[in-house]
Design a protein around this motif. Structure first.
Motif, short mmCIF file in Angstrom:
data_model
loop_
_atom_site.label_atom_id
_atom_site.label_comp_id
_atom_site.label_asym_id
_atom_site.label_seq_id
_atom_site.Cartn_x
_atom_site.Cartn_y
_atom_site.Cartn_z
N VAL A 222 -0.76 -14.88 -9.39
CA VAL A 222 -1.30 -13.77 -8.61
C VAL A 222 -1.65 -12.69 -9.62
CG1 VAL A 222 -0.77 -12.00 -6.90
CG2 VAL A 222 0.06 -14.33 -6.57
N GLY A 223 -2.87 -12.20 -9.57
CA GLY A 223 -3.32 -11.15 -10.48
C GLY A 223 -3.29 -9.81 -9.79
N ILE A 224 -2.77 -8.81 -10.50
CA ILE A 224 -2.65 -7.47 -9.94
C ILE A 224 -3.16 -6.47 -10.98
CG2 ILE A 224 -1.10 -5.70 -9.03
CD1 ILE A 224 0.84 -7.98 -8.29
N ALA B 259 -2.65 0.13 -0.36
CA ALA B 259 -2.86 -0.64 0.87
C ALA B 259 -1.67 -0.46 1.81
CB ALA B 259 -3.03 -2.12 0.53
N ARG B 260 -1.98 -0.53 3.09
CA ARG B 260 -0.92 -0.55 4.11
C ARG B 260 -0.71 -2.00 4.52
NH1 ARG B 260 -2.51 3.89 8.44
NH2 ARG B 260 -3.62 2.05 9.10
N PRO B 261 0.46 -2.32 5.04
CA PRO B 261 0.75 -3.72 5.38
C PRO B 261 -0.25 -4.37 6.33
CG PRO B 261 2.78 -2.47 5.36
CD PRO B 261 1.65 -1.48 5.21
N HIS C 128 -2.23 -8.52 0.59
CA HIS C 128 -1.19 -7.89 1.39
C HIS C 128 -0.01 -7.44 0.54
CE1 HIS C 128 1.16 -7.17 5.03
NE2 HIS C 128 2.14 -7.83 4.45
N ARG C 129 0.64 -8.37 -0.15
CA ARG C 129 1.83 -8.05 -0.90
C ARG C 129 2.17 -9.21 -1.81
NH1 ARG C 129 4.53 -11.99 1.09
NH2 ARG C 129 5.04 -12.20 3.27
N GLY D 279 5.75 -0.74 -5.19
CA GLY D 279 6.00 -0.99 -6.59
C GLY D 279 5.07 -0.18 -7.46
N PRO D 280 4.94 -0.57 -8.72
CA PRO D 280 4.05 0.15 -9.64
C PRO D 280 2.62 0.18 -9.09
CG PRO D 280 5.21 -1.64 -10.75
CD PRO D 280 5.56 -1.72 -9.31
N SER D 281 1.94 1.28 -9.32
CA SER D 281 0.56 1.48 -8.88
C SER D 281 0.40 1.38 -7.37
CB SER D 281 -0.40 0.51 -9.59
OG SER D 281 -0.34 0.70 -10.99
N GLY D 282 1.50 1.53 -6.63
CA GLY D 282 1.44 1.52 -5.17
C GLY D 282 1.36 0.16 -4.53
N ILE D 283 1.49 -0.93 -5.30
CA ILE D 283 1.41 -2.26 -4.70
C ILE D 283 2.63 -2.49 -3.82
CG2 ILE D 283 0.00 -3.25 -6.54
CD1 ILE D 283 2.51 -4.54 -7.66
N ILE D 284 2.45 -3.30 -2.79
CA ILE D 284 3.54 -3.62 -1.89
C ILE D 284 4.28 -4.83 -2.43
CG2 ILE D 284 4.22 -4.29 0.44
CD1 ILE D 284 1.75 -2.82 1.47
N VAL D 285 5.59 -4.70 -2.57
CA VAL D 285 6.46 -5.77 -3.04
C VAL D 285 7.48 -6.04 -1.94
CG1 VAL D 285 8.18 -6.43 -4.77
CG2 VAL D 285 6.19 -5.04 -5.45
N MET D 286 7.59 -7.31 -1.54
CA MET D 286 8.61 -7.70 -0.57
C MET D 286 9.77 -8.32 -1.32
SD MET D 286 8.55 -10.34 2.67
CE MET D 286 9.27 -11.76 1.89
#
Length: 145
Positions: A8-10, A81-83, A89-90, A130-137
């Motif tokens: 997965v690239g972020i 992003a919001r869920p 998504h995450r 998480g970093p840069s606002g990414i969503i981490v589950m």
């Protein structure tokens, strides 16, 4: 045809901060590079791209994250992003101790969006920024098989 998820690239604002976050959670940094040139322009579809990248693996070696920090063209800032937004998504991780994982995340200024929930006595889980606002589950299995 055989297909396998490679990674997965972020894209992140600060590569060092993202590496610190994910390695503290338990991923391993396995490679770093700076990429540019015709091959990246062709593969990515972005003229003049030049980026610092890092590849991280989960301890079991099956999960892979590739982090990108763009030098050129400049990364485009957007609202996190919001869920429920369409698109990426995450990224989700199983952890053996969600409380410990949340302590680690908190040291990086990352906290649950709302709290920790229990799903059918099977998992404790939460979403965090998480970093840069990414969503981490993060999810901890309660009934180990």
């Amino acid at each position: 045809m055989v297909i396998k998820l490679e990674n997965v690239g972020i894209t992140v604002r600060d590569l060092e901060a993202a590496i610190a976050f994910f390695t503290d959670l338990g991923l391993t940094l396995v490679a770093r590079d700076t990429v540019s040139g015709e091959w990246t322009e062709t593969a990515v579809g972005l003229d003049g791209n030049h980026a610092n990248i890092a590849m991280l693996h989960t301890p079991d070696g099956r999960g892979h994250l590739e982090l990108f920090e763009y030098i050129e063209p400049a990364a485009i800032a957007s609202e996190p992003a919001r869920p429920n937004e369409i698109g990426m998504h995450r990224v989700a991780f199983s952890v053996d101790d969600i409380d410990k994982a949340l302590e680690i995340a908190a040291r990086h200024g990352c906290h649950p969006l709302r709290g920790v929930a229990t799903y059918e006595d099977l998992y404790k889980l939460t979403y965090l920024r998480g970093p840069s606002g990414i969503i981490v589950m993060l999810a901890e299995e309660l009934k180990k098989s």
